[in-house]
Motif scaffolding. Structure first.
Motif, PDB file in Angstrom:
ATOM      1  N   PRO A   1      15.157  -2.746  58.098  1.00  0.00           N
ATOM      2  CA  PRO A   1      15.063  -4.216  58.174  1.00  0.00           C
ATOM      3  C   PRO A   1      13.647  -4.745  57.916  1.00  0.00           C
ATOM      4  O   PRO A   1      13.479  -5.876  57.496  1.00  0.00           O
ATOM      5  N   ASP A   2      12.632  -3.914  58.165  1.00  0.00           N
ATOM      6  CA  ASP A   2      11.243  -4.336  57.975  1.00  0.00           C
ATOM      7  C   ASP A   2      10.671  -3.844  56.645  1.00  0.00           C
ATOM      8  O   ASP A   2       9.495  -3.491  56.557  1.00  0.00           O
TER       9      ASP A   2
ATOM     10  N   ALA B   1      15.072  -9.603  49.580  1.00  0.00           N
ATOM     11  CA  ALA B   1      15.742  -8.323  49.395  1.00  0.00           C
ATOM     12  C   ALA B   1      14.966  -7.284  50.200  1.00  0.00           C
ATOM     13  O   ALA B   1      13.786  -7.456  50.478  1.00  0.00           O
ATOM     14  N   ARG B   2      15.645  -6.219  50.575  1.00  0.00           N
ATOM     15  CA  ARG B   2      14.976  -5.156  51.333  1.00  0.00           C
ATOM     16  C   ARG B   2      15.750  -3.864  51.160  1.00  0.00           C
ATOM     17  O   ARG B   2      16.877  -3.867  50.682  1.00  0.00           O
TER      18      ARG B   2
ATOM     19  N   GLN C   1      20.896 -10.758  58.694  1.00  0.00           N
ATOM     20  CA  GLN C   1      20.532  -9.386  58.317  1.00  0.00           C
ATOM     21  C   GLN C   1      19.458  -9.385  57.230  1.00  0.00           C
ATOM     22  O   GLN C   1      18.891  -8.344  56.916  1.00  0.00           O
ATOM     23  N   TYR C   2      19.245 -10.543  56.625  1.00  0.00           N
ATOM     24  CA  TYR C   2      18.216 -10.724  55.599  1.00  0.00           C
ATOM     25  C   TYR C   2      17.449 -11.989  55.947  1.00  0.00           C
ATOM     26  O   TYR C   2      18.008 -12.907  56.543  1.00  0.00           O
ATOM     27  N   THR C   3      16.175 -12.043  55.575  1.00  0.00           N
ATOM     28  CA  THR C   3      15.329 -13.171  55.943  1.00  0.00           C
ATOM     29  C   THR C   3      15.466 -14.307  54.933  1.00  0.00           C
ATOM     30  O   THR C   3      15.021 -14.187  53.792  1.00  0.00           O
TER      31      THR C   3
ATOM     32  N   ASP D   1       4.764  -3.957  53.571  1.00  0.00           N
ATOM     33  CA  ASP D   1       6.056  -4.607  53.787  1.00  0.00           C
ATOM     34  C   ASP D   1       5.970  -5.549  54.986  1.00  0.00           C
ATOM     35  O   ASP D   1       5.104  -5.410  55.854  1.00  0.00           O
ATOM     36  N   LEU D   2       6.916  -6.492  55.019  1.00  0.00           N
ATOM     37  CA  LEU D   2       6.932  -7.520  56.066  1.00  0.00           C
ATOM     38  C   LEU D   2       7.889  -7.137  57.193  1.00  0.00           C
ATOM     39  O   LEU D   2       8.940  -6.553  56.957  1.00  0.00           O
TER      40      LEU D   2
END
Length: 151
Positions: free
Chosen positions: A96-97, A91-92, A116-118, A73-74
């Motif tokens: 958060p990571d 999406a996650r 809150q999302y990249t 995961d990123l």
């Protein structure tokens, strides 16, 4: 800034969608997406969660929203780019990571997601085709990405 190497073309069952990748906002996410595209990861993957007036989500190899790629995961790269019509964001899960391969395209403004999302890209062509993607959670007989290419 040149778009060279930062355009992703999705051939979908509803038509072509061109996304401008934004490495200046999320360099690690853009590099990760390019790697997945180069390996053909997104080819054949469905839009598994599509909510009218909100967004179309894709990128799960299982087609259920529970899967990711073989890569770790990123770490989040939250930025100030707003979630508006055409925004492409990761999406996650709750962590958060936890973004990996799943992303969504906003149909409409979704500013409550900001920071809150990249955000990593924006649709610059074919948004009318995104609008045609079949809705559902989960989607019955979903639309899919036939192929994804970087140019």
């Amino acid at each position: 800034m040149s778009d060279e190497g930062n355009l992703m073309t999705l051939e979908t069952t509803k038509g072509t969608v061109v996304i401008r990748l934004k490495p200046e906002l999320a360099p690690n996410h853009v590099a990760h997406i390019k790697k997945l595209v180069s390996e053909g990861f997104y080819d054949g993957i469905v839009f598994h969660r599509v909510i009218d007036g909100f967004m179309a989500q894709t990128g799960c190899p299982k087609g259920t929203g529970t899967g990711g790629s073989k890569y770790p995961d990123l770490k989040q790269e939250f930025n100030a780019a707003p979630h508006v019509r055409g925004t492409c964001s990761m999406a996650r899960a709750q962590n958060p990571d936890s973004a990996n391969s799943q992303f969504f395209i906003c149909f409409d403004n979704a500013r409550f997601l900001d920071k809150q999302y990249t955000v990593w890209g924006e649709v610059i062509e074919g948004m009318e085709n995104v609008d045609k993607i079949k809705r559902g959670e989960p989607v019955r007989d979903p639309d899919k990405i036939i192929s994804a290419k970087i140019s």
